[in-house]
Design a protein around this motif. Structure first.
Motif, PDB file in Angstrom:
ATOM      1  N   HIS A 128       0.851  -1.184   0.000  1.00 40.77           N
ATOM      2  CA  HIS A 128       0.000   0.000   0.000  1.00 40.77           C
ATOM      3  C   HIS A 128       0.895   1.246   0.000  1.00 40.77           C
ATOM      4  O   HIS A 128       1.985   1.236   0.585  1.00 40.77           O
ATOM      5  N   VAL A 129       0.432   2.316  -0.647  1.00 38.54           N
ATOM      6  CA  VAL A 129       1.319   3.452  -0.879  1.00 38.54           C
ATOM      7  C   VAL A 129       0.646   4.775  -0.526  1.00 38.54           C
ATOM      8  O   VAL A 129      -0.489   5.046  -0.939  1.00 38.54           O
ATOM      9  N   TYR A 130       1.400   5.587   0.217  1.00 30.61           N
ATOM     10  CA  TYR A 130       1.084   6.994   0.441  1.00 30.61           C
ATOM     11  C   TYR A 130       2.134   7.778  -0.330  1.00 30.61           C
ATOM     12  O   TYR A 130       3.328   7.725   0.005  1.00 30.61           O
ATOM     13  N   CYS A 131       1.726   8.497  -1.387  1.00 34.73           N
ATOM     14  CA  CYS A 131       2.670   9.168  -2.261  1.00 34.73           C
ATOM     15  C   CYS A 131       2.442  10.670  -2.227  1.00 34.73           C
ATOM     16  O   CYS A 131       1.306  11.137  -2.353  1.00 34.73           O
ATOM     17  N   LYS A 153      -5.723  -3.769  -6.148  1.00 36.18           N
ATOM     18  CA  LYS A 153      -6.629  -3.558  -5.011  1.00 36.18           C
ATOM     19  C   LYS A 153      -5.868  -3.027  -3.786  1.00 36.18           C
ATOM     20  O   LYS A 153      -6.002  -3.534  -2.664  1.00 36.18           O
ATOM     21  N   LEU A 154      -5.118  -1.945  -4.010  1.00 40.26           N
ATOM     22  CA  LEU A 154      -4.284  -1.376  -2.962  1.00 40.26           C
ATOM     23  C   LEU A 154      -4.931  -0.149  -2.334  1.00 40.26           C
ATOM     24  O   LEU A 154      -5.699   0.570  -2.980  1.00 40.26           O
ATOM     25  N   VAL A 155      -4.614   0.081  -1.083  1.00 36.80           N
ATOM     26  CA  VAL A 155      -5.083   1.275  -0.368  1.00 36.80           C
ATOM     27  C   VAL A 155      -4.041   2.372  -0.593  1.00 36.80           C
ATOM     28  O   VAL A 155      -2.888   2.238  -0.164  1.00 36.80           O
ATOM     29  N   THR A 156      -4.450   3.420  -1.258  1.00 33.24           N
ATOM     30  CA  THR A 156      -3.525   4.474  -1.659  1.00 33.24           C
ATOM     31  C   THR A 156      -4.046   5.833  -1.229  1.00 33.24           C
ATOM     32  O   THR A 156      -5.240   6.023  -1.016  1.00 33.24           O
ATOM     33  N   ARG A 157      -3.126   6.771  -1.114  1.00 30.66           N
ATOM     34  CA  ARG A 157      -3.516   8.151  -0.818  1.00 30.66           C
ATOM     35  C   ARG A 157      -2.408   9.083  -1.291  1.00 30.66           C
ATOM     36  O   ARG A 157      -1.232   8.765  -1.198  1.00 30.66           O
ATOM     37  N   MET A 158      -2.816  10.240  -1.813  1.00 31.57           N
ATOM     38  CA  MET A 158      -1.850  11.261  -2.191  1.00 31.57           C
ATOM     39  C   MET A 158      -1.639  12.226  -1.028  1.00 31.57           C
ATOM     40  O   MET A 158      -2.550  12.487  -0.250  1.00 31.57           O
ATOM     41  N   GLY A 159      -0.434  12.777  -0.953  1.00 28.38           N
ATOM     42  CA  GLY A 159      -0.072  13.631   0.164  1.00 28.38           C
ATOM     43  C   GLY A 159      -0.416  15.095  -0.015  1.00 28.38           C
ATOM     44  O   GLY A 159       0.447  15.946   0.181  1.00 28.38           O
ATOM     45  N   PRO A 366     -22.569  22.800   9.102  1.00 21.05           N
ATOM     46  CA  PRO A 366     -22.513  21.410   9.550  1.00 21.05           C
ATOM     47  C   PRO A 366     -21.325  21.147  10.470  1.00 21.05           C
ATOM     48  O   PRO A 366     -20.299  21.838  10.420  1.00 21.05           O
ATOM     49  N   ASP A 367     -21.462  20.151  11.303  1.00 20.57           N
ATOM     50  CA  ASP A 367     -20.358  19.682  12.147  1.00 20.57           C
ATOM     51  C   ASP A 367     -19.686  18.531  11.397  1.00 20.57           C
ATOM     52  O   ASP A 367     -20.205  17.413  11.361  1.00 20.57           O
ATOM     53  N   LEU A 368     -18.530  18.820  10.794  1.00 20.15           N
ATOM     54  CA  LEU A 368     -17.876  17.837   9.933  1.00 20.15           C
ATOM     55  C   LEU A 368     -16.860  16.972  10.667  1.00 20.15           C
ATOM     56  O   LEU A 368     -16.310  16.034  10.096  1.00 20.15           O
ATOM     57  N   GLY A 369     -16.630  17.275  11.942  1.00 15.89           N
ATOM     58  CA  GLY A 369     -15.680  16.471  12.702  1.00 15.89           C
ATOM     59  C   GLY A 369     -14.254  16.668  12.220  1.00 15.89           C
ATOM     60  O   GLY A 369     -13.979  17.441  11.303  1.00 15.89           O
ATOM     61  N   SER A 370     -13.344  15.973  12.847  1.00 12.17           N
ATOM     62  CA  SER A 370     -11.926  16.112  12.510  1.00 12.17           C
ATOM     63  C   SER A 370     -11.456  14.921  11.690  1.00 12.17           C
ATOM     64  O   SER A 370     -12.029  13.823  11.764  1.00 12.17           O
ATOM     65  N   ARG A 371     -10.426  15.149  10.908  1.00  7.64           N
ATOM     66  CA  ARG A 371      -9.817  14.102  10.099  1.00  7.64           C
ATOM     67  C   ARG A 371      -8.296  14.217  10.247  1.00  7.64           C
ATOM     68  O   ARG A 371      -7.763  15.294  10.500  1.00  7.64           O
ATOM     69  N   HIS A 372      -7.615  13.115  10.075  1.00  2.00           N
ATOM     70  CA  HIS A 372      -6.154  13.098  10.096  1.00  2.00           C
ATOM     71  C   HIS A 372      -5.712  12.392   8.816  1.00  2.00           C
ATOM     72  O   HIS A 372      -5.908  11.189   8.660  1.00  2.00           O
ATOM     73  N   HIS A 373      -5.123  13.160   7.907  1.00  4.38           N
ATOM     74  CA  HIS A 373      -4.861  12.643   6.558  1.00  4.38           C
ATOM     75  C   HIS A 373      -4.005  11.378   6.587  1.00  4.38           C
ATOM     76  O   HIS A 373      -4.290  10.421   5.857  1.00  4.38           O
ATOM     77  N   TRP A 374      -2.982  11.366   7.419  1.00  3.92           N
ATOM     78  CA  TRP A 374      -2.076  10.213   7.482  1.00  3.92           C
ATOM     79  C   TRP A 374      -2.707   9.046   8.254  1.00  3.92           C
ATOM     80  O   TRP A 374      -2.653   7.906   7.788  1.00  3.92           O
ATOM     81  N   HIS A 375      -3.298   9.342   9.398  1.00  8.75           N
ATOM     82  CA  HIS A 375      -3.860   8.268  10.220  1.00  8.75           C
ATOM     83  C   HIS A 375      -5.064   7.617   9.537  1.00  8.75           C
ATOM     84  O   HIS A 375      -5.266   6.396   9.671  1.00  8.75           O
ATOM     85  N   TRP A 377      -5.388   7.143   6.422  1.00  8.49           N
ATOM     86  CA  TRP A 377      -4.832   6.189   5.447  1.00  8.49           C
ATOM     87  C   TRP A 377      -4.421   4.898   6.150  1.00  8.49           C
ATOM     88  O   TRP A 377      -4.713   3.798   5.662  1.00  8.49           O
ATOM     89  N   VAL A 378      -3.764   5.014   7.279  1.00  7.79           N
ATOM     90  CA  VAL A 378      -3.365   3.824   8.038  1.00  7.79           C
ATOM     91  C   VAL A 378      -4.600   2.992   8.401  1.00  7.79           C
ATOM     92  O   VAL A 378      -4.624   1.762   8.213  1.00  7.79           O
ATOM     93  N   ASP A 379      -5.631   3.659   8.904  1.00 10.14           N
ATOM     94  CA  ASP A 379      -6.855   2.939   9.269  1.00 10.14           C
ATOM     95  C   ASP A 379      -7.449   2.219   8.063  1.00 10.14           C
ATOM     96  O   ASP A 379      -7.948   1.090   8.180  1.00 10.14           O
ATOM     97  N   ALA A 380      -7.403   2.878   6.901  1.00  7.77           N
ATOM     98  CA  ALA A 380      -7.940   2.259   5.683  1.00  7.77           C
ATOM     99  C   ALA A 380      -7.108   1.049   5.273  1.00  7.77           C
ATOM    100  O   ALA A 380      -7.648   0.029   4.823  1.00  7.77           O
ATOM    101  N   VAL A 381      -5.784   1.136   5.430  1.00 10.53           N
ATOM    102  CA  VAL A 381      -4.929  -0.012   5.137  1.00 10.53           C
ATOM    103  C   VAL A 381      -5.289  -1.184   6.054  1.00 10.53           C
ATOM    104  O   VAL A 381      -5.417  -2.332   5.607  1.00 10.53           O
ATOM    105  N   LEU A 382      -5.491  -0.907   7.323  1.00 13.66           N
ATOM    106  CA  LEU A 382      -5.786  -1.968   8.286  1.00 13.66           C
ATOM    107  C   LEU A 382      -7.135  -2.624   8.040  1.00 13.66           C
ATOM    108  O   LEU A 382      -7.331  -3.790   8.403  1.00 13.66           O
ATOM    109  N   THR A 383      -8.058  -1.888   7.454  1.00 14.90           N
ATOM    110  CA  THR A 383      -9.391  -2.449   7.188  1.00 14.90           C
ATOM    111  C   THR A 383      -9.589  -2.841   5.732  1.00 14.90           C
ATOM    112  O   THR A 383     -10.633  -3.400   5.377  1.00 14.90           O
TER     113      THR A 383
END
Length: 449
Positions: A128-131, A153-159, A366-375, A377-383
């Protein structure tokens, strides 16, 4: 640090597998593969922006850092101090050869011209790649990266980390909610010059000693051979040169054009035309203005929508926002969305401004909550969530758009017609030839079936 000798076995495997679509290991669900249920991570590029990526990913408690790689061994300092037990490598191919079976995922945070070569090597091994952005250096490479991520079928994300920030997500939500009406056109800009990192018209005609810590041949990678020149290419000054980076446009385009793409569900442009100020044969210009015409979407006012990009000494005028108060001005970077009912100014790294202000009177924020771009991605890789936002299926077309703009810069004043299905600029042979590059022997990238 591990020896940087590159085995014949590794060379044979690299050449055979890179982009070839041959039999290769596919990713297993990481929780099942890793004994402790963590994502086993190796950093490729660990200083500069690489340090930001590696420390953000590796600092997450769901991650185990199993390897570190950097082309320049002098740049291991912070990463080696943080993870002293992680083996260190200078050549990413040797790292995979030695500890590949211990790696689930990697970041690729290196100069733009090598993104595709390194990332596709990892993806062909089922990693899996974070580029980092821009995803690739050419249009053709972006298409291959997109196809390979889907095929394996890889979990990917751009930085482009701001994709996950509340400021951009709120702007996107307001546009989709129709706060300013359907969008008629967009103007996006950044003050960064294409020549900001090096304003020489061409590299100096000299050869300097290569630092003992740097593998210059591997740093060049896909690019044509040339002598090392101190303070011209490495570190970071590579971005001004056409063979390695994309100037201010390439650096910021995937950041600032991200909200227009996300909010309006833009696909691929129909045409592109550009003007520039100061480019040379080898270096990007100080200023750019690139005008795209996209097919319209359900969020746009017409059958097409115009998107204009500016950087460096070119910038939109405040007259595009007639409802903005006289004591306010445009930010140094951001986007203007011109709607049927008003305008939105979305600064880079700041919240949206709506004009006229009374449009907000009846809007329920709206209340959109918080996101962590790197974390995330990690969660998506794990699932195994391959559909995470900002994956290569999204980032690939966005990067293609930025790189098409850079091609238009090199064909100044000529309107280019883009056929995305055929991967072809249909009306300009010179521009069509710039969709890809000539690869140095031993660093070829093969098309994905």
């Amino acid at each position: 640090m591990q020896s940087n000798r590159f085995s014949r076995r590794t060379l044979i495997r690299s050449t055979a597998m890179l982009g070839a679509g041959l039999a290769m290991p596919l990713p297993r669900l990481v929780r099942a593969a890793s004994p402790n249920g963590k994502m086993r991570f190796a950093g490729i590029g660990v200083n500069g922006m690489g340090w930001s990526d590696v420390s953000s990913i590796g600092g997450y408690d769901k991650v185990e850092v199993v390897g570190l790689c950097d082309i320049d061994t002098a740049r291991f300092d912070k990463a080696a101090e943080k993870w002293p037990n992680a083996p260190r490598f200078q050549d990413f191919r040797q790292m995979f050869d030695k500890i590949g079976n211990q790696i689930d995922a990697v970041n690729v945070s290196i100069p733009d011209h090598m993104h595709a070569f390194v990332a596709m090597h990892a993806m062909n091994l089922g990693k899996h790649v974070y580029c980092e952005k821009p995803l690739t250096h050419t249009v053709w490479e972006a298409r291959q990266m997109t196809k390979l991520a889907a095929k394996n079928k890889l979990v990917t994300r751009m930085g482009n980390q701001i994709h996950s920030r509340i400021e951009y997500r709120l702007g996107v939500r307001m546009l989709r909610d129709g706060l300013i009406g359907k969008v008629k056109e967009i103007h996006s800009w950044v003050g960064a010059s294409g020549a900001a990192t090096c304003d020489l018209p061409a590299p100096p005609d000299r050869t300097d000693p290569v630092p003992g810590t740097l593998d210059w041949d591997l740093w060049l990678g896909v690019a044509a051979d040339r002598p090392f020149v101190n303070e011209i290419y490495h570190p970071f000054k590579w971005r001004a040169w056409k063979d390695f980076g994309g100037g201010g446009f390439g650096d910021f385009g995937c950041h600032i054009l991200d909200p227009p793409f996300t909010a309006l569900e833009l696909t691929a442009p129909k045409t592109i035309v550009a003007e520039q100020d100061g480019q040379t044969a080898t270096r990007w210009p100080a200023g750019v203005k690139a005008t795209y015409i996209f097919p319209g979407t359900k969020f746009t006012a017409g059958e097409t929508v115009k998107v204009v990009w500016y950087n460096g000494n070119m910038k939109p005028g405040r007259e595009l926002v007639p409802d903005m108060p006289a004591d306010q001005d445009l930010p140094r970077a951001g986007s203007i969305f011109i709607g049927e009912k008003g305008q939105m100014v979305l600064p880079h790294w700041n919240g949206p401004r709506i004009y006229p202000r009374d449009l907000l009177a009846s809007y329920d924020k709206p209340d959109l909550g918080s996101r962590h771009h790197w974390h995330d991605w990690v969660d998506a890789v794990l699932t195994g969530d391959v559909n995470i936002s900002d994956n290569f299926a999204y980032a690939g077309p966005l990067t293609e758009t930025v790189n098409l703009g850079l091609i238009a810069v090199q064909c100044e004043g000529q309107t280019l017609a883009w056929d995305p299905a055929a991967l072809e600029i249909t009306n300009n042979a010179k521009a069509n030839g710039l969709l890809t590059r000539e690869y140095r022997k031993g660093f070829e990238i093969k098309a994905v079936d």
